[in-house]
Design a protein around this motif. Structure first.
Motif, short mmCIF file in Angstrom:
data_model
loop_
_atom_site.label_atom_id
_atom_site.label_comp_id
_atom_site.label_asym_id
_atom_site.label_seq_id
_atom_site.Cartn_x
_atom_site.Cartn_y
_atom_site.Cartn_z
N ASN A 86 0.81 -1.21 0.00
CA ASN A 86 0.00 0.00 0.00
C ASN A 86 0.85 1.26 0.00
O ASN A 86 0.43 2.28 -0.56
CB ASN A 86 -0.99 -0.04 1.16
N ILE A 87 2.03 1.22 0.59
CA ILE A 87 2.95 2.35 0.48
C ILE A 87 3.39 2.51 -0.98
O ILE A 87 3.45 3.62 -1.50
CB ILE A 87 4.16 2.17 1.41
N THR A 88 3.67 1.40 -1.63
CA THR A 88 4.05 1.43 -3.05
C THR A 88 2.95 2.08 -3.89
O THR A 88 3.22 2.92 -4.74
CB THR A 88 4.35 0.01 -3.56
N LEU A 89 1.70 1.70 -3.63
CA LEU A 89 0.60 2.26 -4.41
C LEU A 89 0.38 3.74 -4.09
O LEU A 89 0.02 4.51 -4.99
CB LEU A 89 -0.69 1.48 -4.14
N ALA A 90 0.61 4.15 -2.86
CA ALA A 90 0.52 5.57 -2.52
C ALA A 90 1.59 6.36 -3.27
O ALA A 90 1.32 7.47 -3.76
CB ALA A 90 0.65 5.76 -1.01
N LEU A 91 2.79 5.78 -3.37
CA LEU A 91 3.86 6.45 -4.13
C LEU A 91 3.50 6.56 -5.61
O LEU A 91 3.78 7.58 -6.26
CB LEU A 91 5.17 5.71 -3.95
N ILE A 92 2.89 5.52 -6.16
CA ILE A 92 2.45 5.58 -7.56
C ILE A 92 1.42 6.69 -7.73
O ILE A 92 1.46 7.44 -8.71
CB ILE A 92 1.89 4.21 -8.01
N GLY A 93 0.51 6.83 -6.78
CA GLY A 93 -0.49 7.90 -6.84
C GLY A 93 0.15 9.27 -6.81
O GLY A 93 -0.25 10.18 -7.56
N VAL A 94 1.15 9.45 -5.96
CA VAL A 94 1.85 10.74 -5.88
C VAL A 94 2.58 11.03 -7.19
O VAL A 94 2.55 12.16 -7.70
CB VAL A 94 2.83 10.75 -4.69
N ILE A 95 3.21 10.01 -7.77
CA ILE A 95 3.91 10.20 -9.04
C ILE A 95 2.94 10.58 -10.15
O ILE A 95 3.22 11.48 -10.95
CB ILE A 95 4.70 8.92 -9.40
N LEU A 96 1.78 9.93 -10.20
CA LEU A 96 0.79 10.28 -11.23
C LEU A 96 0.27 11.70 -11.03
O LEU A 96 0.04 12.43 -12.00
CB LEU A 96 -0.35 9.27 -11.22
N LEU A 97 0.07 12.10 -9.77
CA LEU A 97 -0.38 13.47 -9.50
C LEU A 97 0.67 14.49 -9.92
O LEU A 97 0.35 15.49 -10.57
CB LEU A 97 -0.70 13.62 -8.01
N LEU A 98 1.92 14.22 -9.58
CA LEU A 98 3.00 15.13 -9.98
C LEU A 98 3.14 15.21 -11.49
O LEU A 98 3.39 16.28 -12.05
CB LEU A 98 4.32 14.70 -9.35
N PHE A 99 2.97 14.09 -12.16
CA PHE A 99 3.02 14.07 -13.62
C PHE A 99 1.93 14.96 -14.20
O PHE A 99 2.16 15.72 -15.16
CB PHE A 99 2.87 12.62 -14.13
N SER A 100 0.74 14.91 -13.62
CA SER A 100 -0.36 15.75 -14.10
C SER A 100 -0.07 17.23 -13.87
O SER A 100 -0.38 18.06 -14.71
CB SER A 100 -1.66 15.36 -13.40
N ILE A 101 0.52 17.55 -12.73
CA ILE A 101 0.82 18.95 -12.42
C ILE A 101 1.95 19.48 -13.30
O ILE A 101 1.86 20.59 -13.83
CB ILE A 101 1.17 19.08 -10.92
N ILE A 102 3.00 18.69 -13.46
CA ILE A 102 4.16 19.13 -14.25
C ILE A 102 3.79 19.38 -15.71
O ILE A 102 4.32 20.29 -16.34
CB ILE A 102 5.31 18.10 -14.13
N THR A 103 2.87 18.60 -16.22
CA THR A 103 2.47 18.77 -17.62
C THR A 103 1.31 19.76 -17.77
O THR A 103 0.68 19.81 -18.82
CB THR A 103 2.07 17.41 -18.23
N PHE A 104 1.05 20.54 -16.72
CA PHE A 104 -0.01 21.55 -16.72
C PHE A 104 -1.36 20.95 -17.09
O PHE A 104 -2.15 21.54 -17.82
CB PHE A 104 0.34 22.71 -17.67
N GLY A 105 -1.63 19.78 -16.58
CA GLY A 105 -2.93 19.15 -16.78
C GLY A 105 -3.02 18.25 -17.99
O GLY A 105 -3.96 17.47 -18.12
#
Length: 149
Positions: A86-105
């Motif tokens: 579950n820590i691994t999946l939380a990290l995947i969620g954070v990475i996907l969120l950061l990817f969305s922010i970095i690419t301006f949506g």
């Protein structure tokens, strides 16, 4: 020449036990139940917090592992496994969120689909792990960082 009736051939040795239980004897019913709770508590945490990749997903396994790790070896093993997954999946969620922010949506669309696939795999794997834990079998998630040892 015949074999005398007093001599018998010893039976073959018993085969070694198959992979499964963590220690020589099978886990007790209480150990199996707590291990089941360790896996399913991630589902409860996500339902209560409303986030599939949120912090609630690993709070339940963490609490159960911390409470039972010293008294129940099977729960210690399965609690760590559930916590790491579950820590691994939380990290995947954070990475996907950061990817969305970095690419301006613009990365939101692929992140949404990837997150959906990962979310379905998360649900299926937790159910499989819970069933295996209830059977007294150690379960290893196919992709999990071993952060808690």
């Amino acid at each position: 020449m015949s074999v005398p009736p007093d001599s018998t051939v010893p039976p073959p040795a018993a085969p070694p036990p198959a992979d499964g239980p963590i220690h020589e004897s099978s886990p007790s019913a209480a150990e199996r139940q707590w291990a089941l709770f360790a896996h399913l508590s991630a589902l409860l945490g996500c339902l209560l917090t409303g986030h599939w990749f949120g912090w609630g997903c690993f709070i339940g396994p963490l609490i159960i592992w911390l409470i039972k790790k010293d008294t129940m070896p099977f729960v210690d093993d399965q609690g760590k496994e559930a916590l790491n997954f579950n820590i691994t999946l939380a990290l995947i969620g954070v990475i996907l969120l950061l990817f969305s922010i970095i690419t301006f949506g613009l990365g939101f669309i692929p992140a949404f689909f990837i997150g959906g696939i990962v979310g379905i795999a998360w649900l299926v794997l937790i159910i499989i792990a819970a069933v295996k834990a209830n059977e007294g079998v150690r379960y290893r998630y196919p992709f999990a960082l071993r952060l808690v040892k």
